[in-house]
Design an enzyme around this catalytic site. Structure first.
Site, short mmCIF file in Angstrom:
data_model
loop_
_atom_site.label_atom_id
_atom_site.label_comp_id
_atom_site.label_asym_id
_atom_site.label_seq_id
_atom_site.Cartn_x
_atom_site.Cartn_y
_atom_site.Cartn_z
N GLU A 44 -19.89 -38.71 -11.77
CA GLU A 44 -20.00 -37.45 -11.04
C GLU A 44 -18.68 -37.19 -10.32
OE1 GLU A 44 -22.53 -34.74 -7.85
OE2 GLU A 44 -22.95 -36.89 -7.89
N ASP A 128 -16.55 -27.02 -5.53
CA ASP A 128 -15.98 -25.98 -4.66
C ASP A 128 -15.61 -24.75 -5.49
OD1 ASP A 128 -16.22 -27.81 -2.58
OD2 ASP A 128 -14.19 -28.59 -2.84
N GLU A 204 -27.52 -32.85 -2.75
CA GLU A 204 -27.80 -32.34 -1.40
C GLU A 204 -27.57 -30.84 -1.30
OE1 GLU A 204 -25.98 -35.49 -1.57
OE2 GLU A 204 -24.04 -34.54 -1.40
N TYR A 205 -26.55 -30.33 -1.98
CA TYR A 205 -26.32 -28.89 -1.94
C TYR A 205 -27.44 -28.12 -2.62
CZ TYR A 205 -21.57 -28.82 -0.01
OH TYR A 205 -20.48 -28.90 0.82
N1 SAH Z 1 -21.98 -32.89 -5.56
C1 SAH Z 1 -22.42 -32.76 -4.18
C2 SAH Z 1 -21.31 -32.20 -3.26
C3 SAH Z 1 -20.80 -30.84 -3.61
S1 SAH Z 1 -19.49 -30.29 -2.53
C4 SAH Z 1 -23.67 -31.90 -4.12
O1 SAH Z 1 -23.98 -31.23 -5.12
O2 SAH Z 1 -24.34 -31.87 -3.10
C5 SAH Z 1 -18.08 -30.62 -3.56
C6 SAH Z 1 -17.48 -32.00 -3.30
O3 SAH Z 1 -16.42 -32.18 -4.21
C7 SAH Z 1 -16.88 -32.17 -1.90
O4 SAH Z 1 -17.41 -33.32 -1.29
C8 SAH Z 1 -15.37 -32.28 -2.16
O5 SAH Z 1 -14.71 -33.12 -1.23
C9 SAH Z 1 -15.33 -32.85 -3.57
N2 SAH Z 1 -14.11 -32.52 -4.34
C10 SAH Z 1 -13.52 -31.31 -4.40
N3 SAH Z 1 -12.43 -31.35 -5.19
C11 SAH Z 1 -12.35 -32.62 -5.65
C12 SAH Z 1 -11.43 -33.29 -6.51
N4 SAH Z 1 -10.40 -32.65 -7.04
N5 SAH Z 1 -11.63 -34.59 -6.79
C13 SAH Z 1 -12.69 -35.25 -6.23
N6 SAH Z 1 -13.58 -34.68 -5.40
C14 SAH Z 1 -13.42 -33.38 -5.12
#
Ligand code: SAH
Length: 232
Positions: A44, A128, A204-205
């Site tokens: 993931e 994001d 969680e999101y």
């Molecule tokens: N997958 C989780 C969190 C989503 S928020 C859920 O669905 O609840 C997106 C996460 O991706 C954040 O914690 C952010 O820090 C991480 N993230 C963003 N860009 C990233 C990158 N280039 N490499 C690794 N993690 C990254």
């Protein structure tokens, strides 16, 4: 994910045995060198607090899971939540007895950490959105990242992407086929789709946004000509 920095988390992460400190050292040998099994590897990217990956790992002991997260505080919390859960369930907290590890890094280094075709599946959950056009290359479904996934994903491997962000989803419906992948499954309302929601593991999101009434979008992508081999 925005999160107040936890003092000392860097040191704690640097000595946590569930966090792979030098992932490049295991390039091409995660199965034998880290997990000690031949189970498929699922990754993931941007796992956040890790609800999805720890639930998946506990549910599916026949797969080795890796959670990648760029933010140290977030990763620190994810690892603690996982080990707390192992303790609560009376399970061993020796990493050698488990099927989940963590990497604190940026997705752009993935090919330094994994060999060609080493990863069986890539999950992108609630990545994001980077809505501004000038930041489009930072989206985890942009051509830049799709090229990296192509290098590490097994030929029959898939990318599973969930989001509640319609703009990012629509963008991905274009960027993914444009990069040469095939869309194997698409839904604009995952929780109302009996087929695709079967066995769905919430992130969680996902829990937060669906509780607010947001629809969840999901797609699965793979290499061309994979579709007729799949059962969903
Ligand atoms: N997958 C989780 C969190 C989503 S928020 C859920 O669905 O609840 C997106 C996460 O991706 C954040 O914690 C952010 O820090 C991480 N993230 C963003 N860009 C990233 C990158 N280039 N490499 C690794 N993690 C990254």
């Amino acid at each position: 994910m925005r999160m107040r920095h936890v003092k000392g988390c860097e040191e704690a992460v640097a000595r946590n045995p569930f966090v792979i400190q030098d992932p490049a050292a295991f390039r091409g040998k995660w199965k034998s060198g880290v997990f000690g099994t031949d189970c498929p590897l699922y990754l993931e990217v941007g796992m956040g607090l890790g609800t999805f990956i720890r639930t998946s790992a506990l549910k599916d002991p026949g797969t080795s899971y890796i959670g990648l997260e760029i933010n140290t505080t977030v990763l620190y919390k994810a690892v603690n939540r996982y080990t707390d859960l192992l303790r609560e369930q009376g399970r061993s907290t020796d990493p050698a007895d488990t099927n989940l590890r963590f990497i604190r890094s940026d997705a752009r280094f993935l090919p330094e950490y994994f060999g060609e075709g080493e990863v069986g599946r890539i999950y992108l959950n609630f990545s994001d959105p980077w809505p501004k056009e000038k930041s489009a290359n930072k989206r985890l479904t942009s051509p830049v990242f799709l090229k990296l996934y192509d290098r590490i994903l097994a030929p029959e491997g898939t990318i599973e992407f969930k989001t509640d962000n319609e703009g990012l989803f629509d963008y991905s419906l274009e960027s993914i086929p444009a990069a040469g992948w095939e869309l194997l499954a698409v839904t604009r309302d995952l929780h109302a789709d009996p087929k695709l929601s079967a066995g769905n593991v919430m992130t969680e999101y996902e829990a937060k946004f669906s509780a607010k009434g947001n629809r969840i979008f999901k797609l699965i992508a793979g290499r061309k000509n994979l579709k007729n081999q799949l059962t969903f």
